[in-house]
Design a protein around this motif. Sequence first.
Motif, PDB file in Angstrom:
ATOM      1  N   PRO A   1       0.957  -1.252  -0.254  1.00 47.33           N
ATOM      2  CA  PRO A   1      -0.203   0.103  -0.153  1.00 47.33           C
ATOM      3  C   PRO A   1       1.031   1.151   0.431  1.00 47.33           C
ATOM      4  CG  PRO A   1       0.108  -0.791   2.239  1.00 47.33           C
ATOM      5  CD  PRO A   1       0.421  -2.049   1.074  1.00 47.33           C
ATOM      6  N   ALA A   2       0.151   2.769  -0.599  1.00 43.83           N
ATOM      7  CA  ALA A   2       0.939   3.279  -0.557  1.00 43.83           C
ATOM      8  C   ALA A   2       0.096   4.290  -0.312  1.00 43.83           C
ATOM      9  CB  ALA A   2       1.752   3.640  -2.416  1.00 43.83           C
ATOM     10  N   PRO A   3       0.509   5.928   0.655  1.00 45.84           N
ATOM     11  CA  PRO A   3      -1.015   7.213   0.494  1.00 45.84           C
ATOM     12  C   PRO A   3      -1.283   7.483  -0.884  1.00 45.84           C
ATOM     13  CG  PRO A   3       1.593   7.138   1.528  1.00 45.84           C
ATOM     14  CD  PRO A   3       1.511   6.218   0.611  1.00 45.84           C
ATOM     15  N   ASP A   4      -2.587   7.917  -0.472  1.00 46.48           N
ATOM     16  CA  ASP A   4      -3.755   8.493  -1.635  1.00 46.48           C
ATOM     17  C   ASP A   4      -3.004  10.026  -2.054  1.00 46.48           C
ATOM     18  OD1 ASP A   4      -5.075   6.234  -3.158  1.00 46.48           O
ATOM     19  OD2 ASP A   4      -6.260   6.676  -0.406  1.00 46.48           O
ATOM     20  N   PRO A   5      -2.903  10.183  -3.400  1.00 46.06           N
ATOM     21  CA  PRO A   5      -1.462  11.625  -3.530  1.00 46.06           C
ATOM     22  C   PRO A   5      -2.678  12.253  -3.884  1.00 46.06           C
ATOM     23  CG  PRO A   5      -1.543  10.422  -5.755  1.00 46.06           C
ATOM     24  CD  PRO A   5      -2.130   8.961  -4.249  1.00 46.06           C
ATOM     25  N   VAL A   6      -3.030  13.064  -3.988  1.00 50.44           N
ATOM     26  CA  VAL A   6      -3.591  14.065  -3.410  1.00 50.44           C
ATOM     27  C   VAL A   6      -3.286  15.948  -4.701  1.00 50.44           C
ATOM     28  CG1 VAL A   6      -4.982  16.339  -2.332  1.00 50.44           C
ATOM     29  CG2 VAL A   6      -4.107  13.760  -1.649  1.00 50.44           C
ATOM     30  N   ALA A   7      -4.462  15.895  -5.496  1.00 49.62           N
ATOM     31  CA  ALA A   7      -4.161  17.230  -6.375  1.00 49.62           C
ATOM     32  C   ALA A   7      -3.442  18.149  -5.702  1.00 49.62           C
ATOM     33  CB  ALA A   7      -4.307  17.191  -7.651  1.00 49.62           C
ATOM     34  N   GLY A   8      -2.244  19.165  -5.965  1.00 48.95           N
ATOM     35  CA  GLY A   8      -2.128  20.911  -5.539  1.00 48.95           C
ATOM     36  C   GLY A   8      -2.304  21.670  -6.346  1.00 48.95           C
ATOM     37  N   PRO A   9      -1.435  22.843  -6.083  1.00 46.34           N
ATOM     38  CA  PRO A   9      -1.982  23.958  -7.111  1.00 46.34           C
ATOM     39  C   PRO A   9      -1.242  23.710  -8.599  1.00 46.34           C
ATOM     40  CG  PRO A   9      -1.423  24.435  -4.771  1.00 46.34           C
ATOM     41  CD  PRO A   9      -1.530  23.206  -5.101  1.00 46.34           C
ATOM     42  N   GLY A  10      -2.056  23.265  -9.221  1.00 42.51           N
ATOM     43  CA  GLY A  10      -1.000  23.422 -10.810  1.00 42.51           C
ATOM     44  C   GLY A  10      -0.798  22.161 -11.029  1.00 42.51           C
TER      45      GLY A  10
END
Length: 318
Positions: A19-28
Amino acid sequence: MRAVWLREFGGPETLVPGPAPDPVAGPGQVLIEVAHANLTFVETMFRATGFGPFRAALPVIPGNGVGGVIAAVGPDVDPARVGHRVVSSTGGTGGYAERVVVDQAAPVPVPDGLPLDRAVALLADGRTALLLAGAAGLRPGDRVLVEAAAGGVGSLLTQLAAAAGARVVAAAGGPRKVALLRERGCELAVDYREPDWTDRVHAATGGVDVVFDGVGGPLARAAFDLLDAGGRMVSFGLAGGAWADIPDGLAASRRVTLVRPAAPPEQLRALTELALAEGAAGRLRPLIGQRFPLERAAEAHAAMESRATIGKTLLDVR
């Protein structure tokens, strides 16, 4: 999310699902739900030794090419992009996973009518093949030798050379690959594991004008010796473990031009867009030889390193 981790350099077994942490879209940024991950031989070299164009501290999720659907965007990105089918480089890492975040400028739209798996197969190999073909300056009537012609790039080069009006000699390692090349319409296909392969090429062509060298090492030197004066040798791979060792003085004495092309990012993007357009039109047909589920990335690497694969190898994530 599901992912594959590299925690130490070494053999294929160092690729471990987890497992890996779910990535989150940041600015840009945009978030891509990955359907397929592209595998390249240089990724096996990075896994084994840390060698490669990208540097990353361990532990890391490897993978530099993906295809999927934009599932979310950062706060300053056009929300209309959600749902678009895209392929994208990741910047060197993160591709062996269910989701990846990339800069909003990175994804390339996939044309209607082109399946995502074929688009991913063209992401790296298609732009590379187009770059190489352009660097070679292919002309009608050229006699062209393509090494590793059953590989991802090589199989596309045979198509581009034939479309340019060249006479194509396809060279590959092993009878299975040679038979495949003949089935795909190559006029002459030879097994470069056979000791007389260069004699066969010379008997059929009298010499060649262009060599696309995707192997390097001694095989590349043997191919170089087939070039007539004024020929071009375009190197793009080192599957044999080392670049072609052709002294500049020897090439000059033979009036052979040695080419190892490179391109700035904006040209690579344009070539990627062109490869996808040609794929959608049916003029560039990637050969997807084998597919593995995400969790079997180690098996995929082992197959590539054993030279048992043909065409492009993909990880199917969804």
